[in-house]
Design an enzyme around this catalytic site. Structure first.
Site, PDB file in Angstrom:
ATOM      1  N   LYS A  60       0.868  -1.186   0.000  1.00  0.00           N
ATOM      2  CA  LYS A  60       0.000   0.000   0.000  1.00  0.00           C
ATOM      3  C   LYS A  60       0.893   1.220   0.000  1.00  0.00           C
ATOM      4  O   LYS A  60       2.026   1.170   0.502  1.00  0.00           O
ATOM      5  CB  LYS A  60      -0.852   0.004   1.284  1.00  0.00           C
ATOM      6  CG  LYS A  60      -2.041   0.934   1.231  1.00  0.00           C
ATOM      7  CD  LYS A  60      -3.199   0.245   0.520  1.00  0.00           C
ATOM      8  CE  LYS A  60      -4.390   1.153   0.383  1.00  0.00           C
ATOM      9  NZ  LYS A  60      -5.535   0.405  -0.185  1.00  0.00           N
TER      10      LYS A  60
ATOM     11  N   GLY B 266     -24.958   2.245   1.301  1.00  0.00           N
ATOM     12  CA  GLY B 266     -23.949   2.810   0.396  1.00  0.00           C
ATOM     13  C   GLY B 266     -24.223   2.351  -1.019  1.00  0.00           C
ATOM     14  O   GLY B 266     -23.823   1.249  -1.410  1.00  0.00           O
TER      15      GLY B 266
ATOM     16  N   GLY C 205     -23.064   2.946  -3.955  1.00  0.00           N
ATOM     17  CA  GLY C 205     -21.990   3.417  -4.835  1.00  0.00           C
ATOM     18  C   GLY C 205     -21.497   2.289  -5.726  1.00  0.00           C
ATOM     19  O   GLY C 205     -22.247   1.365  -6.061  1.00  0.00           O
TER      20      GLY C 205
ATOM     21  N   VAL D 206     -19.698  -0.329  -5.321  1.00  0.00           N
ATOM     22  CA  VAL D 206     -19.866  -1.701  -4.838  1.00  0.00           C
ATOM     23  C   VAL D 206     -21.349  -2.016  -4.627  1.00  0.00           C
ATOM     24  O   VAL D 206     -21.876  -3.010  -5.133  1.00  0.00           O
ATOM     25  CB  VAL D 206     -19.077  -1.912  -3.519  1.00  0.00           C
ATOM     26  CG1 VAL D 206     -19.370  -3.288  -2.929  1.00  0.00           C
ATOM     27  CG2 VAL D 206     -17.587  -1.742  -3.759  1.00  0.00           C
ATOM     28  N   GLY D 207     -22.047  -1.155  -3.868  1.00  0.00           N
ATOM     29  CA  GLY D 207     -23.413  -1.445  -3.440  1.00  0.00           C
ATOM     30  C   GLY D 207     -24.413  -1.564  -4.577  1.00  0.00           C
ATOM     31  O   GLY D 207     -25.222  -2.494  -4.613  1.00  0.00           O
TER      32      GLY D 207
HETATM   33  P1  NAD Z   1     -18.251   4.766  -3.617  1.00  0.00           P
HETATM   34  O1  NAD Z   1     -17.722   6.079  -3.191  1.00  0.00           O
HETATM   35  O2  NAD Z   1     -18.502   4.502  -5.068  1.00  0.00           O
HETATM   36  O3  NAD Z   1     -19.649   4.493  -2.875  1.00  0.00           O
HETATM   37  C1  NAD Z   1     -19.829   4.677  -1.512  1.00  0.00           C
HETATM   38  C2  NAD Z   1     -21.296   4.984  -1.279  1.00  0.00           C
HETATM   39  O4  NAD Z   1     -21.507   5.022   0.120  1.00  0.00           O
HETATM   40  C3  NAD Z   1     -21.778   6.324  -1.835  1.00  0.00           C
HETATM   41  O5  NAD Z   1     -23.020   6.132  -2.467  1.00  0.00           O
HETATM   42  C4  NAD Z   1     -21.971   7.205  -0.588  1.00  0.00           C
HETATM   43  O6  NAD Z   1     -23.036   8.122  -0.738  1.00  0.00           O
HETATM   44  C5  NAD Z   1     -22.317   6.147   0.423  1.00  0.00           C
HETATM   45  N1  NAD Z   1     -22.074   6.511   1.829  1.00  0.00           N
HETATM   46  C6  NAD Z   1     -21.000   7.108   2.388  1.00  0.00           C
HETATM   47  N2  NAD Z   1     -21.196   7.258   3.708  1.00  0.00           N
HETATM   48  C7  NAD Z   1     -22.422   6.744   3.971  1.00  0.00           C
HETATM   49  C8  NAD Z   1     -23.176   6.598   5.141  1.00  0.00           C
HETATM   50  N3  NAD Z   1     -22.720   7.006   6.319  1.00  0.00           N
HETATM   51  N4  NAD Z   1     -24.408   6.011   5.047  1.00  0.00           N
HETATM   52  C9  NAD Z   1     -24.880   5.579   3.858  1.00  0.00           C
HETATM   53  N5  NAD Z   1     -24.190   5.689   2.706  1.00  0.00           N
HETATM   54  C10 NAD Z   1     -22.976   6.260   2.778  1.00  0.00           C
HETATM   55  O7  NAD Z   1     -17.261   3.690  -2.972  1.00  0.00           O
HETATM   56  P2  NAD Z   1     -17.092   2.170  -3.376  1.00  0.00           P
HETATM   57  O8  NAD Z   1     -15.988   2.021  -4.361  1.00  0.00           O
HETATM   58  O9  NAD Z   1     -18.427   1.590  -3.671  1.00  0.00           O
HETATM   59  O10 NAD Z   1     -16.533   1.558  -2.013  1.00  0.00           O
HETATM   60  C11 NAD Z   1     -17.387   1.320  -0.906  1.00  0.00           C
HETATM   61  C12 NAD Z   1     -16.609   0.538   0.147  1.00  0.00           C
HETATM   62  O11 NAD Z   1     -16.174  -0.702  -0.408  1.00  0.00           O
HETATM   63  C13 NAD Z   1     -15.345   1.206   0.667  1.00  0.00           C
HETATM   64  O12 NAD Z   1     -15.205   0.826   2.019  1.00  0.00           O
HETATM   65  C14 NAD Z   1     -14.242   0.583  -0.156  1.00  0.00           C
HETATM   66  O13 NAD Z   1     -13.006   0.609   0.526  1.00  0.00           O
HETATM   67  C15 NAD Z   1     -14.759  -0.828  -0.280  1.00  0.00           C
HETATM   68  N6  NAD Z   1     -14.246  -1.579  -1.428  1.00  0.00           N
HETATM   69  C16 NAD Z   1     -14.404  -1.110  -2.695  1.00  0.00           C
HETATM   70  C17 NAD Z   1     -13.973  -1.880  -3.763  1.00  0.00           C
HETATM   71  C18 NAD Z   1     -14.191  -1.448  -5.194  1.00  0.00           C
HETATM   72  O14 NAD Z   1     -13.969  -2.258  -6.090  1.00  0.00           O
HETATM   73  N7  NAD Z   1     -14.654  -0.236  -5.458  1.00  0.00           N
HETATM   74  C19 NAD Z   1     -13.334  -3.115  -3.536  1.00  0.00           C
HETATM   75  C20 NAD Z   1     -13.189  -3.570  -2.224  1.00  0.00           C
HETATM   76  C21 NAD Z   1     -13.658  -2.787  -1.183  1.00  0.00           C
END
Ligand code: NAD
Length: 368
Positions: free
Chosen positions: A77, A177, A179, A181-182
Site C-alpha cells: 500500500k 452505500g 456506490g 460496490v453497493g
Molecule cells: P463509492 O464512493 O462509489 O460508494 C460509496 C457509497 O456510500 C456512496 O453512495 C456514498 O453516498 C455512500 N455513503 C458514504 N457514507 C455513507 C453513510 N454514512 N451512510 C450511507 N451511505 C454512505 O465507494 P465504493 O468504491 O463503492 O466503495 C465502498 C466501500 O467498499 C469502501 O469501504 C471501499 O473501501 C470498499 N471496497 C471497494 C472496492 C471497489 O472495487 N470499489 C473493492 C473492495 C472494497
C-alpha cells in the site's frame, strides 16, 4: 531502531519506504508487506492524514486478500500525503514524482485507491512501466463500471445462502452505500431473484418493503442525484438502514458502521461485507453469537483486486468475471465450511486460510 521495526512480525513488512522530495512538496510512504506469493499489489491513497501505522495495516490487509484470492501477488500500500483535489497539473506532477521515486521498487504494483483514479495510474505506468486500474486505452478493465466487486459479492451471497437455507428468489436485501460496490451488488442479486427492500447513501435511506427498482435507482445515481430524489418509497435517515428487516444486509460504504452500540438494531440473517472493516470485532462477535452469518471483507469483496490482477496479465473483462466467480465462490465455501467445522468466526477461518497460503509460499523462498 526499535521503533522502526514496530510492525515487524513473521510475515513482514519487507520494506517501509519513506519518500521526500522538497522541491515537489512530495511526502509519501510505501509499505511492501509480504511478497512470498509474488509482487505486491495495493492501492495508492492520496490523503492529508494517513499514518504509517494505517498504511501498514492496509498493506497487511492486501497480503491476506491477495493470498486468500489465490493471486500470485503479495500485499502493499502507499500513501501520498496531500489534498487529492488539487489542480490537475499539480496533481500530475506530484503523482509522477511519486512514481519516479518508486521506479525501482519492482515488487510493488500500484493501483487506484481513495484520492487516485485511472488517470493517475496512467501517469504511474508511464513513469514505472507498471500499474493496475489503468484506462481502457492502456489495457485497463474498468472495474467499478462493470461492477467487479459487486459481481463477486453476489457470487459470495449465492454460496453463503446455502449455509443458512435461504432461497435467493424473493430474498430481501438492504444495501448501505449505493456506490460502485453497493449498486452493482444489488443489480447482480436482483438478477438472481432477490428483492431490494432498502438502500442508503449520504442523503438518507430509501425503503419499500414491496421492492425498489434497482435499474431506476442506478440511473438516478448516474444522473448525479441522490436516493432521496426518487419518487417512490419511504425516505428515512441515513442510519435507518440499520433497522430494516431483511435477509441480507450489505455494508458498502464506510469502515466501523456496525459497532457494539448499534449491532442489536440489525435484523438480518446474512451480512456479506462489501466495505472494508464495516464491523468492529465486538460487533462481528455479537452477530456470530446471534447466528447471523458474516462473510468477512477480504473474502467477500475480493472482486476488485482479482479484476486488477487479471488486467495486469493482459486478460479480458470476461476472464476477470470468470475468475472472480470461481475464486469468490470457492473461498466463501472453504471459509464457511471451516468456520462451521471448527466453531470459529468466519473471519478467523478466513485468516487461517490466507496465512496457510502465505506460509506455504514462504517455504519456497530462499530466505525463509
Ligand atoms: P463509492 O464512493 O462509489 O460508494 C460509496 C457509497 O456510500 C456512496 O453512495 C456514498 O453516498 C455512500 N455513503 C458514504 N457514507 C455513507 C453513510 N454514512 N451512510 C450511507 N451511505 C454512505 O465507494 P465504493 O468504491 O463503492 O466503495 C465502498 C466501500 O467498499 C469502501 O469501504 C471501499 O473501501 C470498499 N471496497 C471497494 C472496492 C471497489 O472495487 N470499489 C473493492 C473492495 C472494497
Amino acid at each position: 531502531m526499535d521503533d522502526m521495526f514496530r510492525f515487524a512480525d513473521e510475515f513482514g513488512p519487507t520494506r517501509i519506504i519513506h519518500i521526500y522530495r522538497p522541491s515537489l512538496a512530495l511526502k509519501a510512504i510505501v509499505v511492501v508487506d509480504n511478497t512470498a506469493c509474488g509482487a505486491a499489489i495495493g492501492g495508492v491513497r492520496m490523503a492529508p492524514d494517513v499514518s504509517v501505522a494505517e498504511c501498514f495495516r492496509l498493506a497487511r490487509a492486501m497480503t491476506w486478500k491477495n493470498a486468500a484470492a489465490g493471486l500470485p501477488h503479495g500485499g502493499g500500500k502507499s500513501v501520498i500525503f496531500g489534498n487529492p483535489r488539487i489542480a490537475a497539473a499539480a496533481k500530475e506532477q506530484l503523482i509522477r514524482g511519486f512514481a519516479a521515486a518508486i521506479h525501482d521498487v519492482s515488487d510493488y504494483i500500484p493501483g487506484p485507491d481513495m484520492g487516485t483514479n485511472e488517470q493517475c495510474m496512467a501517469w504511474v505506468r508511464d513513469e514505472t512501466g507498471r500499474a493496475v486500474g489503468l484506462p481502457g486505452v492502456l489495457g485497463g478493465i474498468p472495474l467499478d463500471e462493470i461492477g467487479a466487486t459487486g459481481f463477486g459479492l453476489a457470487a459470495c451471497v449465492d454460496v453463503a445462502r446455502e449455509f443458512i437455507g435461504l432461497d435467493l428468489k424473493g430474498a430481501r436485501i438492504a444495501v448501505q452505500g449505493f456506490g460502485a460496490v453497493g449498486k452493482h451488488a444489488a443489480r447482480f442479486l436482483a438478477e438472481k431473484g432477490a428483492v431490494l427492500v432498502a438502500a442508503s447513501d449520504t442523503s438518507g435511506t430509501l425503503a419499500d418493503a414491496s421492492g425498489l427498482d434497482v435499474g431506476s435507482l442506478i440511473a438516478l445515481k448516474q444522473a448525479g442525484q441522490s436516493l432521496r430524489d426518487h419518487d417512490k418509497g419511504v425516505k428515512l435517515a441515513a442510519d435507518a438502514i440499520l433497522d430494516i428487516d431483511c435477509d441480507i444486509w450489505i455494508p458498502a460504504a464506510r469502515p466501523d458502521v456496525v459497532r457494539a452500540d448499534n449491532v442489536s438494531r440489525l435484523r438480518t440473517r446474512l451480512l456479506p461485507q462489501g466495505a472494508n472493516i464495516p464491523c468492529t470485532p465486538e460487533a462481528e462477535q455479537a452477530l456470530h453469537a446471534r447466528g447471523v452469518l458474516v462473510v468477512p471483507d477480504f473474502i467477500a469483496n475480493a472482486g476488485g483486486v482479482i479484476c486488477a490482477a487479471i488486467e495486469y496479465r493482459g486478460g479480458t473483462q470476461r476472464d476477470a468475471l470468470d475468475y472472480i466467480d470461481e475464486r469468490v465462490r470457492a473461498n466463501t465455501r472453504a471459509v464457511l465450511q471451516e468456520s462451521r467445522r471448527d466453531k470459529t468466526l468466519p473471519r478467523a477461518a478466513a485468516l487461517a486460510l490466507a496465512e496457510r497460503r502465505v506460509r506455504r509460499a514462504m517455504q519456497m523462498r530462499r530466505w525463509r
